[in-house]
Design a protein around this motif. Sequence first.
Motif, PDB file in Angstrom:
ATOM      1  N   ARG A 103       0.807  -1.205  -0.118  1.00 18.54           N
ATOM      2  CA  ARG A 103       0.017   0.098   0.115  1.00 18.54           C
ATOM      3  C   ARG A 103       0.893   1.286  -0.094  1.00 18.54           C
ATOM      4  N   TYR A 104       0.405   2.210  -0.686  1.00 12.46           N
ATOM      5  CA  TYR A 104       0.914   3.513  -0.909  1.00 12.46           C
ATOM      6  C   TYR A 104       1.708   3.932   0.512  1.00 12.46           C
ATOM      7  N   ASP A 105       0.969   4.142   1.638  1.00 17.78           N
ATOM      8  CA  ASP A 105       1.466   4.513   2.982  1.00 17.78           C
ATOM      9  C   ASP A 105       2.737   3.588   3.322  1.00 17.78           C
ATOM     10  N   ASN A 106       2.636   2.502   3.239  1.00 16.14           N
ATOM     11  CA  ASN A 106       3.880   1.289   3.722  1.00 16.14           C
ATOM     12  C   ASN A 106       4.921   1.368   3.126  1.00 16.14           C
ATOM     13  N   LYS A 107       5.025   2.042   2.070  1.00 18.83           N
ATOM     14  CA  LYS A 107       6.004   2.141   1.128  1.00 18.83           C
ATOM     15  C   LYS A 107       6.888   3.423   1.058  1.00 18.83           C
ATOM     16  N   ARG A 108       6.295   4.336   1.869  1.00 14.91           N
ATOM     17  CA  ARG A 108       6.982   5.832   2.245  1.00 14.91           C
ATOM     18  C   ARG A 108       8.249   5.353   2.599  1.00 14.91           C
ATOM     19  N   ASP A 109       9.380   6.069   2.356  1.00 12.66           N
ATOM     20  CA  ASP A 109      10.785   5.973   2.807  1.00 12.66           C
ATOM     21  C   ASP A 109      11.168   6.664   4.310  1.00 12.66           C
ATOM     22  N   ASP A 110       9.943   7.667   4.360  1.00 15.52           N
ATOM     23  CA  ASP A 110      10.393   8.400   5.774  1.00 15.52           C
ATOM     24  C   ASP A 110       9.230   7.764   6.931  1.00 15.52           C
ATOM     25  N   ARG A 111       8.991   6.304   6.796  1.00 17.29           N
ATOM     26  CA  ARG A 111       8.255   5.685   7.655  1.00 17.29           C
ATOM     27  C   ARG A 111       9.134   5.626   9.268  1.00 17.29           C
ATOM     28  N   LYS A 112       8.754   5.523  10.232  1.00 17.83           N
ATOM     29  CA  LYS A 112       9.298   5.383  11.485  1.00 17.83           C
ATOM     30  C   LYS A 112      10.199   4.097  11.447  1.00 17.83           C
ATOM     31  N   GLN A 113      11.345   3.887  11.450  1.00 19.93           N
ATOM     32  CA  GLN A 113      11.951   2.522  11.501  1.00 19.93           C
ATOM     33  C   GLN A 113      12.841   2.310  12.526  1.00 19.93           C
ATOM     34  N   MET A 114      12.988   1.076  12.828  1.00 18.38           N
ATOM     35  CA  MET A 114      13.799   0.795  13.968  1.00 18.38           C
ATOM     36  C   MET A 114      15.447   0.817  14.033  1.00 18.38           C
ATOM     37  N   VAL A 115      15.849   1.565  14.786  1.00 15.50           N
ATOM     38  CA  VAL A 115      17.291   1.839  14.897  1.00 15.50           C
ATOM     39  C   VAL A 115      17.904   1.736  16.227  1.00 15.50           C
ATOM     40  N   GLY A 116      19.264   1.578  16.374  1.00 14.99           N
ATOM     41  CA  GLY A 116      19.749   1.849  17.738  1.00 14.99           C
ATOM     42  C   GLY A 116      20.146   3.203  18.003  1.00 14.99           C
ATOM     43  N   LEU A 117      20.183   3.547  19.182  1.00 11.34           N
ATOM     44  CA  LEU A 117      20.774   4.967  19.512  1.00 11.34           C
ATOM     45  C   LEU A 117      21.867   5.106  20.497  1.00 11.34           C
ATOM     46  N   LYS A 118      22.947   5.893  20.339  1.00  8.48           N
ATOM     47  CA  LYS A 118      23.989   5.878  21.476  1.00  8.48           C
ATOM     48  C   LYS A 118      24.026   7.130  21.804  1.00  8.48           C
ATOM     49  N   PRO A 119      23.591   7.286  23.187  1.00  8.18           N
ATOM     50  CA  PRO A 119      23.799   8.572  23.623  1.00  8.18           C
ATOM     51  C   PRO A 119      25.175   9.059  23.575  1.00  8.18           C
ATOM     52  N   LYS A 120      25.407  10.202  23.131  1.00 14.19           N
ATOM     53  CA  LYS A 120      26.813  10.957  23.323  1.00 14.19           C
ATOM     54  C   LYS A 120      27.372  10.788  24.626  1.00 14.19           C
ATOM     55  N   ASP A 121      26.690  10.932  25.942  1.00 13.69           N
ATOM     56  CA  ASP A 121      27.081  10.584  27.180  1.00 13.69           C
ATOM     57  C   ASP A 121      26.825   9.071  27.490  1.00 13.69           C
ATOM     58  N   PRO A 122      28.215   8.447  27.605  1.00  9.67           N
ATOM     59  CA  PRO A 122      27.704   7.069  27.531  1.00  9.67           C
ATOM     60  C   PRO A 122      26.942   6.597  29.062  1.00  9.67           C
ATOM     61  N   ASN A 123      26.733   7.200  29.875  1.00  4.91           N
ATOM     62  CA  ASN A 123      26.402   6.928  31.296  1.00  4.91           C
ATOM     63  C   ASN A 123      25.040   7.400  31.341  1.00  4.91           C
ATOM     64  N   PHE A 124      24.348   8.205  30.135  1.00 11.23           N
ATOM     65  CA  PHE A 124      23.200   8.554  30.377  1.00 11.23           C
ATOM     66  C   PHE A 124      22.172   7.821  29.737  1.00 11.23           C
ATOM     67  N   VAL A 125      21.161   7.453  30.462  1.00  9.74           N
ATOM     68  CA  VAL A 125      20.155   6.565  29.818  1.00  9.74           C
ATOM     69  C   VAL A 125      19.034   7.332  29.257  1.00  9.74           C
ATOM     70  N   LEU A 126      18.584   7.039  28.174  1.00 12.18           N
ATOM     71  CA  LEU A 126      17.710   7.785  27.670  1.00 12.18           C
ATOM     72  C   LEU A 126      16.305   7.491  28.403  1.00 12.18           C
ATOM     73  N   PRO A 127      15.171   8.481  28.548  1.00 12.15           N
ATOM     74  CA  PRO A 127      13.934   7.946  29.052  1.00 12.15           C
ATOM     75  C   PRO A 127      13.273   7.215  27.904  1.00 12.15           C
ATOM     76  N   GLU A 128      12.609   6.187  28.285  1.00 12.89           N
ATOM     77  CA  GLU A 128      11.867   5.454  27.159  1.00 12.89           C
ATOM     78  C   GLU A 128      10.638   6.385  27.099  1.00 12.89           C
ATOM     79  N   GLY A 129      10.323   6.345  25.856  1.00  6.31           N
ATOM     80  CA  GLY A 129       9.195   7.284  25.381  1.00  6.31           C
ATOM     81  C   GLY A 129       9.781   8.622  24.950  1.00  6.31           C
TER      82      GLY A 129
END
Lengths: 99, 1007
Positions: free
Chosen positions: B904-930
């Motif tokens: 479907r058109y909407d599911n082929k968009r390449d700007d959909r939200k996609q799963m990635v990893g994140l590494k905070p610049k501060d390696p001791n800072f745990v990002l809040p979920e959400g």
Amino acid sequence: MLHIHCPYCEEMREEEEFSPAGQAHIQRPLNPEELSDEQWARYLFFRKNPRGLHHELWLHAHGCRKYFNMTRNSVTYQIMETYKMGAKPSITASEEGQS
Amino acid sequence: MSQVNRIAASSKRINRNRTLTFTFNGKEYQGFEGDTVASALLANGVDVVGRSFKYSRPRGIITSDSQEPNAIFQIGSTQATTIPNPRATQTDLYHGLAASSTNGWPNVDFDLMSTVGKLGGSMMPPGFYYKTFMFPQSLWMSYEHLIRKGAGLGSSPQQADPDSYDKMHHHCDVMIVGAGPAGLAAALSAAQTGARVIISDEQNEFGGSLLCSKQQIDGELPSQWVEKTVAQLATMDNVLLLPRSTVFGYYDHNLVGINERRTDHLGENQLQSTRQRVHKVRAKQVILATGAHERPLVYGNNDVPGCMLANAVSTYINRYDVVPGNQLVLMTTNDNAYKTAIDWHQAGRKVVTIVDTRESSNGELVKKAKKLGINVIFGHAVIEVSGSKRVKGVDIAPINAVNHSVTGAAKHFPCDTVASSGGWSPVIHLSSHTGSRPVWNEDIAGFVPGETVQQQHICGGLEGVYDLSKVISAGFTTGAVAAQAAGKGEGSYAGTLPQTSDPQEDASMALFHVPHSKKTSRAPKQFVDYQNDVTAAGIELANREGFESIEHVKRYTALGFGTDQGKLGNINGMAITAKSLGKTIPETGTTIFRPMYTPTTFGALAGADVKHLFDPARFSAMHKWHLDNGAEFEDVGQWKRPWYFPKPGEAMQDALERECLATRNSVGILDASTLGKIDIQGKDAREFLNRVYTNPWSKLAVGKCRYGVMCKEDGMVFDDGVTACLEENRFIMTTTTGGAAGVLQWLELWHQTEWPELEVYFSTVTDHWSTMTISGPNSRKVLEKICDVDVSNDNFKYMDWIEAKVAGVKARIFRISFTGELSFEINVQANYGMHTWQAVMAAGEEFDITPYGTETMHILRAEKGFIIVGQDTDGSVTPQDLDMDWVVGKKKEFSFIGKRSWTRYDNKRDDRKQMVGLKPKDPNFVLPEGAQIVFEKNQSIPMTMVGHVTSSYYSACMGYSFALAVVKGGISRKGQSVFLPLSDGTTVEAEICSPVFYDPKGDRQNV
Ligand SMILES: [Zn+2]
């Protein structure tokens, strides 16, 4: 609180044993790949919301776990009939003089 | 003070041999067994029982029943047993009862707020709530505490309720609501057919209006007939009698909810039995015999204590031996209320005059009153009352009801009580509960039940039939008709009807608003709804301000919004609205009544479903071990799962780091019993899996496992898990813990509704198996010690399963991994779970085997980039969004569930939200979920949000914090920075990376 006749158990049971599962008699297209986005969306998203008779799919969730159909009046909550999967409703809106 | 208003004993309902002491607002009084709190207060000459909500006017008892708007008390002596808002008129007196006003501050006799003018009338005009809520919030804030304190409708108990409650379910042929003349007659008639009958009444004893009526039945007092009838019903096995039982709701398909007050009348802490019981009755036929409520007249200062309903005055005299005053003025529009003046006179007190709004009447009761020497003035009305804490006198003037005018000079009469009757309103509440619209009956100037789809019958006062002989006869007929409709009897009553002769009555007058010599807006306040201080002038003002629909008038003025649901004032309010709009009452219509008929305690509704019975809990077979070993638990659905296992003195984060490191470096063990397990069998099982999973199953051999993802038809992921091939036509599917029931239902849905031709069967076996996962480089060494087969990598490969004996117990072992480490999932029959767990723990001791809970499981899987459905996905994420296209079968013949939607058109968009990893610049800072993600750090608010963090942890194994997130077009943005503006105002930077942080090649699980 509805009082529902399960056509498989052949008994009247309380509503809390059942879960509604949306509109009845929606058939999955046999050829999804050949459908346009619009045709597919019609199957996927579009549902009736009639004032009056409605054919619904229900599940006897805390009972025999069978899905069955129900003809119900969405205004009065009267249940006109319940019938097994594969059967056709015997009461339809046109017979009741509704559109 | 003694009971100044108690007259010589005559009522059988009052037991003079049992004196009951009680307190009201801290002062001690005495009453008798059989009293209500209201009758006892009136007996003691207590006039003021509360203050009005808006104007803080002193208020007294008006009614003797559920209509009561003023005598609403706080009853109970402790913070555990106190009850807010019961009506004193419906509360049986018991020894030691402690009652207080709910709406007098600082007290009912001296009210500070009325003295200082607090929220006086001008500050709270009609529409006050409406206007206040429409204003900026700050205005409401400034009023709120004053309103609550000044008006407060009782306060909730501050301690746990010591009482117990329960529920009963019934089926019956005929359910009768109301045990007055109509209901009792119907019960007898229905019961004699052999039908199963339940009859309930809100009062402490059956009889309704007959308990205080003097109209003889079969030559005896009507209470005699009640006694005989009830005694007869009580002997019948097919009849259940429920006194003190209020039908609070009438629901679809003839379901009736009843609250039976079993011990309330005995006092507090009656722990020997359940305090209240809710009966849920599914009735083949329902007979409503709820009778009628008397309607007060609306006149100037009609709220001064001493102004009462005529019928209530008669009830207090005849039923409770209480005459609530000395000098009575009766105002009436009908003959019936003359009884009150006669009762008063016969009780030996003075009737100043009867004021009849009609031009004349020659009815029997009128003649009788005149014969007794009672003065009657026709064509007049009480237009105004004087007095503040008690009626001191009335102004009586000639009126023209048609023109709504006063036609002559008013004359003053001293008196202390004004009884009024504007006729009767059928109690249509229950019939309205099921959606039936009441219809106006001009003959009785009241609404009666309209059409209904329920199996419902009505009789007696509810029908607008008030003559006793007709009421009783209708009861007998209706009982027989209802029984027949339920399949019992011939539909008619064969016995002889009790005989009674009704006094001949002349026509009554429809009068809803007594005129005053001044305009309504300038006249003394004429109250319509006492509980909300709604006046006739207020309703007219609402109409002038443009509120014409009765539902709008209700919300604007708060008419009918009190705990009494407008029982007393609704009809008058509608009539005044109709008149002011120049419409008829049926044109104006009525508001709709909804459950509860009278307030019902939460305790009764909850029944026994409280504390540990509130929700069932599920435990694995190893639960006791977890308890013994100090686990902290978390709820996953109904399961109690170990969350983590802190050692003494260890903080949560310390425990998690220890558990993670132990698993990665040696071996950990997880109780995974809660994972959903579905046994799938049948010759088409494989084909079925092909259709519901995104990946192919045609070639999965016996002894092999495969990870699968399920989507909904819209292409969005909704569950995942490993499914193993047990036999050619048999598979065991695992689901997420929370998704187990939903997945089974989903499989059944497709099988039953779309593909019934496929031969396949599903059985849930979640509880049949105990599952323990040992994970880590030493896990094989542990297993080898207690397993009877070779589990070397050569003999037992990754993604295989084998049958073996573990600790002497038959087991299925799956070599699958959710941690990325070498792992074995051992499944044994659940009743061997504890045995096997202990054996594994003993075998692992030399490797310091470490139990871990769900939190460590979450961290370890996140380090590997494994998703948790429902945490990392939310029903709007496709496998492609998860960068999991590898789990999608490309050559599958059948267009499996979800597939078509991916194009479907909407599911082929390449700007959909996609799963990635994140590494905070501060390696001791745990990002809040959400936390929300933006691309532009300095964009002004509202910022463009491009995703959010779904999972976030500190990794002890890797030595830095990390997260999983969905980001628009994130898969092609790896290496780029994103920003996370946090709720504390700071903004954190992180780098998009692969979601697989640990062992990207997957070597560790393959050793
Ligand atoms: Zn069933």
